[in-house]
Design a protein around this motif. Structure first.
Motif, PDB file in Angstrom:
ATOM      1  N   PHE A  27       9.474  29.482   5.706  1.00  0.00           N
ATOM      2  CA  PHE A  27      10.503  27.822   5.977  1.00  0.00           C
ATOM      3  C   PHE A  27      11.301  28.518   7.049  1.00  0.00           C
ATOM      4  O   PHE A  27      11.918  27.701   7.526  1.00  0.00           O
ATOM      5  CB  PHE A  27      10.272  27.145   5.260  1.00  0.00           C
ATOM      6  N   SER A  28      11.649  28.953   5.932  1.00  0.00           N
ATOM      7  CA  SER A  28      13.677  30.268   6.156  1.00  0.00           C
ATOM      8  C   SER A  28      13.099  30.662   7.321  1.00  0.00           C
ATOM      9  O   SER A  28      14.361  30.404   8.094  1.00  0.00           O
ATOM     10  CB  SER A  28      13.893  30.108   5.052  1.00  0.00           C
ATOM     11  N   GLN A  29      12.111  31.699   7.123  1.00  0.00           N
ATOM     12  CA  GLN A  29      11.771  32.905   8.925  1.00  0.00           C
ATOM     13  C   GLN A  29      11.345  31.660   9.800  1.00  0.00           C
ATOM     14  O   GLN A  29      11.393  32.121  11.424  1.00  0.00           O
ATOM     15  CB  GLN A  29      10.779  33.149   8.170  1.00  0.00           C
ATOM     16  N   THR A  30      10.823  30.239   9.189  1.00  0.00           N
ATOM     17  CA  THR A  30      10.486  29.880  10.743  1.00  0.00           C
ATOM     18  C   THR A  30      11.620  28.816  11.703  1.00  0.00           C
ATOM     19  O   THR A  30      11.828  29.107  12.963  1.00  0.00           O
ATOM     20  CB  THR A  30       9.473  28.938  10.580  1.00  0.00           C
ATOM     21  N   VAL A  31      12.845  28.117  10.508  1.00  0.00           N
ATOM     22  CA  VAL A  31      13.697  28.044  10.914  1.00  0.00           C
ATOM     23  C   VAL A  31      14.581  28.955  12.114  1.00  0.00           C
ATOM     24  O   VAL A  31      15.659  28.823  12.700  1.00  0.00           O
ATOM     25  CB  VAL A  31      14.209  26.959  10.229  1.00  0.00           C
ATOM     26  N   SER A  32      14.439  29.905  11.305  1.00  0.00           N
ATOM     27  CA  SER A  32      15.356  30.646  12.033  1.00  0.00           C
ATOM     28  C   SER A  32      15.174  31.391  13.461  1.00  0.00           C
ATOM     29  O   SER A  32      15.700  31.800  14.114  1.00  0.00           O
ATOM     30  CB  SER A  32      15.877  32.335  11.054  1.00  0.00           C
ATOM     31  N   LEU A  33      13.133  31.385  13.325  1.00  0.00           N
ATOM     32  CA  LEU A  33      12.772  32.208  14.856  1.00  0.00           C
ATOM     33  C   LEU A  33      13.315  30.718  16.023  1.00  0.00           C
ATOM     34  O   LEU A  33      13.576  30.959  17.509  1.00  0.00           O
ATOM     35  CB  LEU A  33      12.046  32.599  14.722  1.00  0.00           C
ATOM     36  N   MET A  34      12.935  29.723  15.022  1.00  0.00           N
ATOM     37  CA  MET A  34      13.358  28.539  16.358  1.00  0.00           C
ATOM     38  C   MET A  34      15.232  28.375  16.832  1.00  0.00           C
ATOM     39  O   MET A  34      15.124  28.300  17.633  1.00  0.00           O
ATOM     40  CB  MET A  34      13.276  27.007  15.358  1.00  0.00           C
ATOM     41  N   VAL A  35      15.839  28.456  16.005  1.00  0.00           N
ATOM     42  CA  VAL A  35      17.093  28.413  16.071  1.00  0.00           C
ATOM     43  C   VAL A  35      17.468  29.983  17.062  1.00  0.00           C
ATOM     44  O   VAL A  35      18.063  29.724  17.778  1.00  0.00           O
ATOM     45  CB  VAL A  35      18.407  29.305  14.510  1.00  0.00           C
ATOM     46  N   LYS A  36      16.969  31.253  16.871  1.00  0.00           N
ATOM     47  CA  LYS A  36      17.022  32.652  17.827  1.00  0.00           C
ATOM     48  C   LYS A  36      16.570  31.955  19.110  1.00  0.00           C
ATOM     49  O   LYS A  36      16.901  31.954  20.374  1.00  0.00           O
ATOM     50  CB  LYS A  36      16.166  33.306  17.669  1.00  0.00           C
ATOM     51  N   LYS A  37      15.082  31.005  19.184  1.00  0.00           N
ATOM     52  CA  LYS A  37      15.380  30.631  20.676  1.00  0.00           C
ATOM     53  C   LYS A  37      15.782  29.668  21.458  1.00  0.00           C
ATOM     54  O   LYS A  37      16.098  30.344  22.678  1.00  0.00           O
ATOM     55  CB  LYS A  37      13.133  29.746  20.385  1.00  0.00           C
ATOM     56  N   ALA A  38      16.280  29.048  19.881  1.00  0.00           N
ATOM     57  CA  ALA A  38      17.055  27.364  21.358  1.00  0.00           C
ATOM     58  C   ALA A  38      18.745  28.753  21.174  1.00  0.00           C
ATOM     59  O   ALA A  38      18.814  28.230  22.751  1.00  0.00           O
ATOM     60  CB  ALA A  38      17.820  25.937  20.217  1.00  0.00           C
ATOM     61  N   ILE A  39      19.206  29.509  20.868  1.00  0.00           N
ATOM     62  CA  ILE A  39      19.652  29.943  21.236  1.00  0.00           C
ATOM     63  C   ILE A  39      19.940  30.876  22.554  1.00  0.00           C
ATOM     64  O   ILE A  39      20.478  31.254  23.695  1.00  0.00           O
ATOM     65  CB  ILE A  39      20.951  31.271  20.599  1.00  0.00           C
ATOM     66  N   ASN A  40      18.794  31.648  22.568  1.00  0.00           N
ATOM     67  CA  ASN A  40      18.203  32.783  23.626  1.00  0.00           C
ATOM     68  C   ASN A  40      17.848  31.359  25.107  1.00  0.00           C
ATOM     69  O   ASN A  40      18.586  32.003  26.457  1.00  0.00           O
ATOM     70  CB  ASN A  40      16.617  33.631  23.659  1.00  0.00           C
ATOM     71  N   ASP A  41      17.386  30.410  24.703  1.00  0.00           N
ATOM     72  CA  ASP A  41      17.290  29.903  25.873  1.00  0.00           C
ATOM     73  C   ASP A  41      18.362  28.973  26.635  1.00  0.00           C
ATOM     74  O   ASP A  41      18.431  29.272  27.795  1.00  0.00           O
ATOM     75  CB  ASP A  41      16.600  28.267  25.433  1.00  0.00           C
TER      76      ASP A  41
END
Length: 76
Positions: A27-41
């Protein structure tokens, strides 16, 4: 890894607390990827706006497609 705290509603908190350690890590890894994507977007949106603003300013200052083509050809 850096620890951060997120506030979630009660139901999400209860579900998370019931996760196994392995599920919490996933779950932590998934949330981390989602946050990275939001930052990149967001970063891309800001970059895209900067490019648009720069192009609009160049046009306002008299740059035409023909002048741009001449300038780019001069770099060859």
């Amino acid at each position: 890894m850096e620890r951060i705290v997120l506030e979630v509603d009660d139901t999400v908190g209860e579900i998370y607390r019931s996760f196994s350690p392995e599920s919490k890590q996933q779950f932590s890894q998934t949330v981390s990827l989602m946050v990275k994507k939001a930052i990149n977007d967001a970063t891309f949106a800001e970059y895209s706006k900067l490019l648009d603003d720069t192009g609009n300013e160049a046009v306002k200052n008299g740059l035409t497609p023909e002048i741009l083509e001449t300038l780019l050809a001069a770099d060859d």
